[in-house]
Design an enzyme around this catalytic site. Structure first.
Site, mmCIF file in Angstrom:
data_model
loop_
_atom_site.group_PDB
_atom_site.id
_atom_site.type_symbol
_atom_site.label_atom_id
_atom_site.label_comp_id
_atom_site.label_asym_id
_atom_site.label_seq_id
_atom_site.Cartn_x
_atom_site.Cartn_y
_atom_site.Cartn_z
ATOM 1 N N CYS A 177 -5.618 13.048 12.362
ATOM 2 C CA CYS A 177 -5.994 11.325 11.587
ATOM 3 C C CYS A 177 -5.980 10.356 13.097
ATOM 4 C CB CYS A 177 -4.971 10.988 11.016
ATOM 5 S SG CYS A 177 -3.331 10.234 11.031
ATOM 6 N N PRO B 258 1.408 16.311 11.728
ATOM 7 C CA PRO B 258 1.742 17.288 10.519
ATOM 8 C C PRO B 258 2.670 17.453 9.361
ATOM 9 C CG PRO B 258 3.771 17.426 12.391
ATOM 10 C CD PRO B 258 2.422 16.433 12.786
ATOM 11 N N ILE B 259 2.657 18.772 8.495
ATOM 12 C CA ILE B 259 3.249 18.038 7.318
ATOM 13 C C ILE B 259 4.439 19.509 7.101
ATOM 14 C CG2 ILE B 259 1.582 16.814 5.896
ATOM 15 C CD1 ILE B 259 0.630 19.498 4.980
ATOM 16 N N ASP B 260 4.908 20.140 8.111
ATOM 17 C CA ASP B 260 5.048 21.006 8.099
ATOM 18 C C ASP B 260 6.596 20.803 7.106
ATOM 19 O OD1 ASP B 260 5.518 19.399 10.563
ATOM 20 O OD2 ASP B 260 7.369 20.593 11.230
ATOM 21 N N LEU B 261 6.885 19.546 7.137
ATOM 22 C CA LEU B 261 8.501 19.363 6.818
ATOM 23 C C LEU B 261 8.290 19.204 5.061
ATOM 24 C CD1 LEU B 261 10.287 16.788 8.657
ATOM 25 C CD2 LEU B 261 10.644 18.556 8.876
ATOM 26 N N ARG C 46 -6.036 10.204 5.023
ATOM 27 C CA ARG C 46 -4.777 10.803 4.433
ATOM 28 C C ARG C 46 -2.944 11.618 3.764
ATOM 29 N NH1 ARG C 46 -0.262 12.209 6.710
ATOM 30 N NH2 ARG C 46 0.014 14.255 7.557
ATOM 31 N N LYS D 165 0.903 -1.319 0.310
ATOM 32 C CA LYS D 165 0.114 -0.376 -0.055
ATOM 33 C C LYS D 165 0.924 1.058 0.198
ATOM 34 C CE LYS D 165 -1.916 1.972 3.942
ATOM 35 N NZ LYS D 165 -1.868 2.964 4.610
ATOM 36 N N ASN D 166 2.306 1.797 0.699
ATOM 37 C CA ASN D 166 2.489 2.277 0.942
ATOM 38 C C ASN D 166 3.616 3.115 -0.302
ATOM 39 O OD1 ASN D 166 1.223 2.960 3.514
ATOM 40 N ND2 ASN D 166 3.226 2.919 4.792
ATOM 41 N N ILE E 7 7.564 6.997 16.723
ATOM 42 C CA ILE E 7 7.412 8.060 15.714
ATOM 43 C C ILE E 7 5.796 8.478 15.916
ATOM 44 C CG2 ILE E 7 6.782 7.538 13.954
ATOM 45 C CD1 ILE E 7 9.238 6.330 13.579
HETATM 46 C C1 UD1 Z 1 4.039 6.869 6.780
HETATM 47 C C2 UD1 Z 1 2.851 5.441 5.846
HETATM 48 C C3 UD1 Z 1 2.793 4.592 7.473
HETATM 49 C C4 UD1 Z 1 4.235 5.315 8.492
HETATM 50 C C5 UD1 Z 1 5.028 5.913 8.451
HETATM 51 C C6 UD1 Z 1 6.363 5.498 9.416
HETATM 52 C C7 UD1 Z 1 2.076 5.776 3.986
HETATM 53 C C8 UD1 Z 1 1.703 6.106 3.137
HETATM 54 N N1 UD1 Z 1 2.204 6.079 5.162
HETATM 55 O O1 UD1 Z 1 3.523 8.115 6.764
HETATM 56 O O2 UD1 Z 1 2.186 3.761 7.365
HETATM 57 O O3 UD1 Z 1 4.040 4.211 9.832
HETATM 58 O O4 UD1 Z 1 5.382 6.919 7.202
HETATM 59 O O5 UD1 Z 1 7.130 4.718 8.763
HETATM 60 O O6 UD1 Z 1 3.517 5.734 3.109
HETATM 61 N N2 UD1 Z 1 6.364 14.665 10.807
HETATM 62 C C9 UD1 Z 1 6.603 16.353 10.876
HETATM 63 N N3 UD1 Z 1 6.045 16.572 10.021
HETATM 64 C C10 UD1 Z 1 6.152 16.572 8.677
HETATM 65 C C11 UD1 Z 1 6.266 14.890 8.938
HETATM 66 C C12 UD1 Z 1 5.698 14.258 9.392
HETATM 67 O O7 UD1 Z 1 6.592 15.962 12.631
HETATM 68 O O8 UD1 Z 1 5.771 17.124 8.363
HETATM 69 C C13 UD1 Z 1 6.487 13.359 11.928
HETATM 70 C C14 UD1 Z 1 5.456 12.643 12.034
HETATM 71 O O9 UD1 Z 1 3.938 13.377 12.377
HETATM 72 C C15 UD1 Z 1 5.378 11.494 12.613
HETATM 73 C C16 UD1 Z 1 6.351 11.358 11.780
HETATM 74 O O10 UD1 Z 1 7.104 12.196 11.464
HETATM 75 O O11 UD1 Z 1 5.252 11.906 13.985
HETATM 76 C C17 UD1 Z 1 7.079 10.712 10.761
HETATM 77 O O12 UD1 Z 1 5.768 10.491 10.157
HETATM 78 P P1 UD1 Z 1 6.434 10.344 8.180
HETATM 79 O O13 UD1 Z 1 7.346 9.173 8.329
HETATM 80 O O14 UD1 Z 1 6.001 11.541 7.583
HETATM 81 O O15 UD1 Z 1 5.078 9.360 8.294
HETATM 82 P P2 UD1 Z 1 3.663 9.504 6.970
HETATM 83 O O16 UD1 Z 1 4.641 9.185 5.185
HETATM 84 O O17 UD1 Z 1 3.051 10.187 6.971
#
Ligand code: UD1
Length: 423
Positions: free
Chosen positions: A121, A127-130, A97, A27-28, A334
């Site tokens: 979610c 967050p999506i700040d990065l 999401r 899926k991912n 995480i």
């Molecule tokens: C992806 C996977 C999810 C998996 C996760 C970690 C998909 C569709 N989903 O989610 O199944 O559990 O990787 O392996 O591929 N964060 C921030 N700011 C940001 C982005 C992330 O603070 O801009 C934080 C998140 O809140 C979280 C951590 O970073 O605590 C990990 O997030 P991320 O690696 O981005 O996971 P996803 O891509 O959302």
């Protein structure tokens, strides 16, 4: 769409699982690959694309922006010759999401896009700040108003040297998608190293992108003017494979997995072996698992970015450890809200305590069937895993979460001897 919010799984526990299972596509990986298809001027063909409601949701987004999508068995074809829309409406964003991964691809292809803010979610704030900060450094103008993100690149996207404060999977994917057709060179430092990142880079490279270092901490992308479509096979789902192993292990079973990539799973295969299971891997994507006796408690588990222990497999592992011999400790690093399945596991007879990001599982000899409800995808898989070993009948609700990430979980489990049906 399957109306599965009122459906339930009925599991009669206590059957030993035994047999052979083919692992479906990841899926991912499928989701970012479907988004990447937007960048290719023509017809992309994706094989081994899993039949999941999240994949259906991604196809609905693609159709909404003008792509022609069709599925035949596990092959999905996306014709992005004429994309016209640059907006993803709120209802489609809410379905999934991870649709945030369309941001980089749409900016790259259309130079603009508008999507509703993904918000929180089931796993916490997310967050999506990065993502936003990186795209801004590449020339994107991004405004947040009335719950929508409005993004444009009036002078086009350009390369940049980006340093992520955390190796975010989604941010690394969005940057890759934006960078492949940006002007000049992009460097991603502290990039995510997950196999799904490598799969995305492999796909983009087949389409004509120039990428070095995918799977390592520094990725360098040299932008090209345009991408052409290609044919690609989605990598096997390491999390689904891990879930099937937990299901076999909790029933003291024996399992052959095909279409899997054991080298993507070392983080948790080592833990299973430390608990007393035996695993043999063969060439050609095959693996044999046997765990005929009660397993010992696991060594302390800290979820970590790849190649560490995956957060996505934490929940099925807590279920497995709930009947192991001894006490297992999990530290979730995480996501802040990833123990939502624990109160339901306790209903099934598990002895588990959580304190913030730590969860302590004291193995019990026997779980007992109960009525429980999934609150998110992997937590749902954990409940099914526990129910397979529980004495008596369990009723599991919240299947709309489970169907996001497991292709007909009940058929897969039934084919290896489980007594499970959907009502
Ligand atoms: C992806 C996977 C999810 C998996 C996760 C970690 C998909 C569709 N989903 O989610 O199944 O559990 O990787 O392996 O591929 N964060 C921030 N700011 C940001 C982005 C992330 O603070 O801009 C934080 C998140 O809140 C979280 C951590 O970073 O605590 C990990 O997030 P991320 O690696 O981005 O996971 P996803 O891509 O959302």
């Amino acid at each position: 769409m399957i109306l599965n919010d009122r459906q339930k799984l009925i599991v009669n526990g206590g059957r030993r699982l035994e047999g052979e299972l083919r692992v479906h596509g990841a899926k991912n990986s499928a989701l970012p690959l479907l988004s990447a298809a937007v960048l290719a001027h023509g017809e992309t063909v994706l094989h081994n694309c899993p039949m999941l409601t999240d994949v259906d949701a991604a196809c609905r987004i693609l159709s909404h922006i003008g792509c022609k999508c069709r599925r035949s068995a596990d092959t999905v074809t996306v014709d992005a010759a004429n994309v016209f829309g640059s907006e993803i409406p709120d209802n489609l964003m809410r379905e999934m999401r991870s649709s945030i991964v369309f941001l980089g691809a749409m900016l790259g292809r259309m130079g603009r896009c508008k999507l509703s803010f993904p918000g929180g979610c089931e796993l916490g704030a997310r967050p999506i700040d990065l993502h936003i900060s990186a795209l801004r450094q590449m020339g994107a103008e991004i405004g947040e108003q009335h719950g929508f993100l409005e993004c444009s690149a009036p002078r086009g996207l350009h390369g940049a040297k980006l340093v992520l404060s955390f190796p975010s999977v989604g941010a690394t994917e969005n940057i890759l998608l934006a960078a492949v057709t940006a002007k000049g060179e992009t460097e991603i430092h502290n990039a995510a190293r997950e196999p799904e990142i490598v799969d995305l880079a492999d796909f983009l490279t087949k389409c004509g992108a120039r990428i070095k270092g995918a799977g390592e901490s520094v990725i360098i992308i040299d932008g090209v003017p345009r991408l052409e479509p290609c044919e690609h096979s989605v990598i096997p789902d390491r999390i689904a494979a891990g879930t099937y192993l937990c299901a076999a292990a909790i029933t003291h079973g024996e399992l052959i997995l095909t279409n899997c990539r054991p080298e993507h799973m070392t983080g948790f295969l080592q833990v299973l072996e430390a608990m007393g299971a035996r695993i043999y891997t063969y060439g050609g994507g095959k693996m044999y698992f046997t765990g005929k006796k009660r397993l010992s408690a696991s060594p302390t588990i800290r979820t970590m970015p790849y190649p560490g222990f995956p957060t996505d497999i934490q929940a099925p592992f807590t279920a497995l450890c709930s009947t192991a011999n001894g006490t297992s400790v999990f530290v979730e690093t995480i996501f802040e809200n990833r123990f939502r399945h624990i109160p339901e596991l306790v209903r099934l007879g598990a002895s588990v305590k959580t304190e913030g990001r730590v969860c302590v599982v004291e193995g019990v000899r026997q779980l007992s069937g109960a009525k429980v409800c999934a609150a998110e995808l992997r937590g749902g898989a954990a409940l099914v895993t526990a129910a397979l070993a529980a004495e008596g009948t369990s009723e599991i609700g919240g299947l709309q979460f489970i169907d996001r990430g497991y292709e007909s979980l009940e058929n897969a489990l039934r084919s290896i001897g489980a007594d499970v049906r959907r009502i």
